[in-house]
Enzyme design. Sequence first.
Site, PDB file in Angstrom:
ATOM      1  N   ASP A   5      36.327  17.328 -18.257  1.00  0.00           N
ATOM      2  CA  ASP A   5      37.126  16.623 -19.275  1.00  0.00           C
ATOM      3  C   ASP A   5      37.627  17.680 -20.261  1.00  0.00           C
ATOM      4  O   ASP A   5      37.151  17.761 -21.399  1.00  0.00           O
ATOM      5  CB  ASP A   5      36.275  15.558 -19.960  1.00  0.00           C
ATOM      6  CG  ASP A   5      35.869  14.471 -18.985  1.00  0.00           C
ATOM      7  OD1 ASP A   5      36.746  13.811 -18.425  1.00  0.00           O
ATOM      8  OD2 ASP A   5      34.659  14.305 -18.750  1.00  0.00           O
ATOM      9  N   HIS A  30      25.064  11.987 -12.673  1.00  0.00           N
ATOM     10  CA  HIS A  30      25.116  12.678 -11.379  1.00  0.00           C
ATOM     11  C   HIS A  30      24.760  14.137 -11.610  1.00  0.00           C
ATOM     12  O   HIS A  30      24.394  14.529 -12.729  1.00  0.00           O
ATOM     13  CB  HIS A  30      26.501  12.490 -10.734  1.00  0.00           C
ATOM     14  CG  HIS A  30      27.638  12.783 -11.669  1.00  0.00           C
ATOM     15  ND1 HIS A  30      27.878  14.049 -12.181  1.00  0.00           N
ATOM     16  CD2 HIS A  30      28.593  11.987 -12.215  1.00  0.00           C
ATOM     17  CE1 HIS A  30      28.929  14.015 -12.981  1.00  0.00           C
ATOM     18  NE2 HIS A  30      29.383  12.761 -13.028  1.00  0.00           N
ATOM     19  N   MET A  70      28.018   8.723 -20.762  1.00  0.00           N
ATOM     20  CA  MET A  70      28.167   7.258 -20.663  1.00  0.00           C
ATOM     21  C   MET A  70      27.301   6.737 -19.518  1.00  0.00           C
ATOM     22  O   MET A  70      27.531   5.643 -19.003  1.00  0.00           O
ATOM     23  CB  MET A  70      29.639   6.897 -20.446  1.00  0.00           C
ATOM     24  CG  MET A  70      30.513   7.303 -21.629  1.00  0.00           C
ATOM     25  SD  MET A  70      31.999   6.318 -21.804  1.00  0.00           S
ATOM     26  CE  MET A  70      32.800   6.638 -20.260  1.00  0.00           C
ATOM     27  N   GLY A  71      26.320   7.531 -19.092  1.00  0.00           N
ATOM     28  CA  GLY A  71      25.444   7.096 -18.003  1.00  0.00           C
ATOM     29  C   GLY A  71      26.112   7.268 -16.655  1.00  0.00           C
ATOM     30  O   GLY A  71      27.055   8.056 -16.513  1.00  0.00           O
ATOM     31  N   VAL A 117      30.956  20.718 -11.768  1.00  0.00           N
ATOM     32  CA  VAL A 117      30.185  20.743 -10.518  1.00  0.00           C
ATOM     33  C   VAL A 117      30.995  19.997  -9.459  1.00  0.00           C
ATOM     34  O   VAL A 117      31.566  18.937  -9.734  1.00  0.00           O
ATOM     35  CB  VAL A 117      28.795  20.085 -10.708  1.00  0.00           C
ATOM     36  CG1 VAL A 117      28.014  20.067  -9.401  1.00  0.00           C
ATOM     37  CG2 VAL A 117      28.014  20.822 -11.794  1.00  0.00           C
ATOM     38  N   HIS A 134      26.098  15.929 -14.659  1.00  0.00           N
ATOM     39  CA  HIS A 134      25.350  15.710 -15.897  1.00  0.00           C
ATOM     40  C   HIS A 134      24.056  16.522 -15.897  1.00  0.00           C
ATOM     41  O   HIS A 134      23.647  17.055 -16.928  1.00  0.00           O
ATOM     42  CB  HIS A 134      25.001  14.222 -16.062  1.00  0.00           C
ATOM     43  CG  HIS A 134      26.191  13.324 -16.238  1.00  0.00           C
ATOM     44  ND1 HIS A 134      26.617  12.453 -15.271  1.00  0.00           N
ATOM     45  CD2 HIS A 134      27.042  13.172 -17.279  1.00  0.00           C
ATOM     46  CE1 HIS A 134      27.664  11.781 -15.706  1.00  0.00           C
ATOM     47  NE2 HIS A 134      27.960  12.200 -16.914  1.00  0.00           N
ATOM     48  N   SER A 167      31.567  10.099 -12.556  1.00  0.00           N
ATOM     49  CA  SER A 167      30.950   8.771 -12.409  1.00  0.00           C
ATOM     50  C   SER A 167      31.926   7.822 -11.722  1.00  0.00           C
ATOM     51  O   SER A 167      31.523   6.882 -11.035  1.00  0.00           O
ATOM     52  CB  SER A 167      30.564   8.221 -13.782  1.00  0.00           C
ATOM     53  OG  SER A 167      29.710   9.133 -14.422  1.00  0.00           O
ATOM     54  N   ARG A 168      33.231   8.057 -11.912  1.00  0.00           N
ATOM     55  CA  ARG A 168      34.235   7.145 -11.336  1.00  0.00           C
ATOM     56  C   ARG A 168      34.416   7.361  -9.829  1.00  0.00           C
ATOM     57  O   ARG A 168      35.067   6.547  -9.179  1.00  0.00           O
ATOM     58  CB  ARG A 168      35.568   7.292 -12.070  1.00  0.00           C
ATOM     59  CG  ARG A 168      35.510   6.734 -13.485  1.00  0.00           C
ATOM     60  CD  ARG A 168      36.874   6.652 -14.150  1.00  0.00           C
ATOM     61  NE  ARG A 168      36.832   5.846 -15.355  1.00  0.00           N
ATOM     62  CZ  ARG A 168      36.698   6.316 -16.600  1.00  0.00           C
ATOM     63  NH1 ARG A 168      36.600   7.617 -16.810  1.00  0.00           N
ATOM     64  NH2 ARG A 168      36.653   5.497 -17.624  1.00  0.00           N
ATOM     65  N   GLN A 175      33.442  20.808 -18.612  1.00  0.00           N
ATOM     66  CA  GLN A 175      34.827  21.298 -18.609  1.00  0.00           C
ATOM     67  C   GLN A 175      35.738  20.388 -17.793  1.00  0.00           C
ATOM     68  O   GLN A 175      36.949  20.507 -17.867  1.00  0.00           O
ATOM     69  CB  GLN A 175      34.889  22.706 -18.017  1.00  0.00           C
ATOM     70  CG  GLN A 175      34.310  23.761 -18.920  1.00  0.00           C
ATOM     71  CD  GLN A 175      34.389  25.138 -18.325  1.00  0.00           C
ATOM     72  OE1 GLN A 175      35.119  25.380 -17.363  1.00  0.00           O
ATOM     73  NE2 GLN A 175      33.628  26.052 -18.862  1.00  0.00           N
TER      74      GLN A 175
HETATM   75  O1  PAF Z   1      32.577  12.357 -21.414  1.00  0.00           O
HETATM   76  C1  PAF Z   1      31.993  11.268 -21.656  1.00  0.00           C
HETATM   77  O2  PAF Z   1      31.126  10.814 -20.893  1.00  0.00           O
HETATM   78  C2  PAF Z   1      32.359  10.485 -22.903  1.00  0.00           C
HETATM   79  O3  PAF Z   1      33.708  10.590 -23.197  1.00  0.00           O
HETATM   80  C3  PAF Z   1      31.507  10.882 -24.121  1.00  0.00           C
HETATM   81  C4  PAF Z   1      31.748  12.317 -24.537  1.00  0.00           C
HETATM   82  C5  PAF Z   1      30.037  10.675 -23.808  1.00  0.00           C
HETATM   83  C6  PAF Z   1      31.870   9.992 -25.312  1.00  0.00           C
HETATM   84  O4  PAF Z   1      31.653   8.657 -25.026  1.00  0.00           O
END
Ligand code: PAF
EC number: 6.3.2.1
Length: 297
Positions: free
Chosen positions: A156, A37, A33-34, A182, A40, A192-193, A154
């Site tokens: 999430d 960091h 979702m952008g 990480v 990602h 991101s939050r 992992q």
């Molecule tokens: O983990 C995320 O960033 C989101 O839930 C995903 C998998 C990109 C779906 O929008």
Amino acid sequence: MSTPVVATTRDELSALLADARIGGRPVGLVPTMGALHEGHASLMQTARERVGGGPVVVSIFVNPLQFGAGEDLDRYPRTLEDDLKICEREGVDIVFAPGVEEVYPGGDPQVTVKPGPLGKVLEGKTRPGHFRGVLTVVAKLFGLVRPDVAVFGQKDYQQLALIRRMVLDLNMGVDVVGAETVREYDGLALSSRNRYLDDEQRQYATALSRTLRAAQEGAYYGADVALAAARAELRSADGVDLDYLVITDPALGVLPADVPPGTEARILIAARVGTTRLIDNMPLVLGSPVPPREGAS
Ligand code: PAF
């Protein structure tokens, strides 16, 4: 280092992929979702390892369908310029950054992916509808990109388990890879939050990983001791409003009461720090003196 090509429409994406697929090379996808960091970045590195010279696609899309009323859809950080720099550094070939109408051309979708029982517990209990939104957009991205491999974090953990289940149940034929979480130097899982946290809250937030590590240390004596050690650590923490702290089996099912030494389990936590909801999890090996590594799976 070459600049990734950015596609904002489905047609652009499929034209780019048609070129990239020449020679039958495998395609890797990292859905995001952008607000990218280093967590990602490590997903992109894993995708590159898996596909070699094949194209790596990163999608950047803040998916409204997975946000509930009163959640942070409007304030979710949108940082496309910085995100593209990370994608470039990591040698990503294609960035797919569509608008909402491109992903949901018919408005709110009428046919969606129902997560089943695993979608109703933990995150699903606190955030009803969340996993329906996640699975629906991931299914759409799989349909648009048709990846051979897709990499998720992992961190999430429930999301990863549900995506694996969707791929199995719907015969999607995508190899789903779960990449290690990480962490910052002090254990805070990258998210991101984390950008929402002020300095004091950032400090409070380290209690989540300390709590999980306490459980790993107690795991030698079994799940009950591990959970008690985690709770004790959390009791000494300031500024953390707990949602859940549970130990499950690795597939998020109920852990049987008596398990043999060496049984693998998972501990998961969700808590609010200020107005920010954070989640984290770690592996446990019950009856083992050595905390397990959070390896890729
Ligand atoms: O983990 C995320 O960033 C989101 O839930 C995903 C998998 C990109 C779906 O929008």
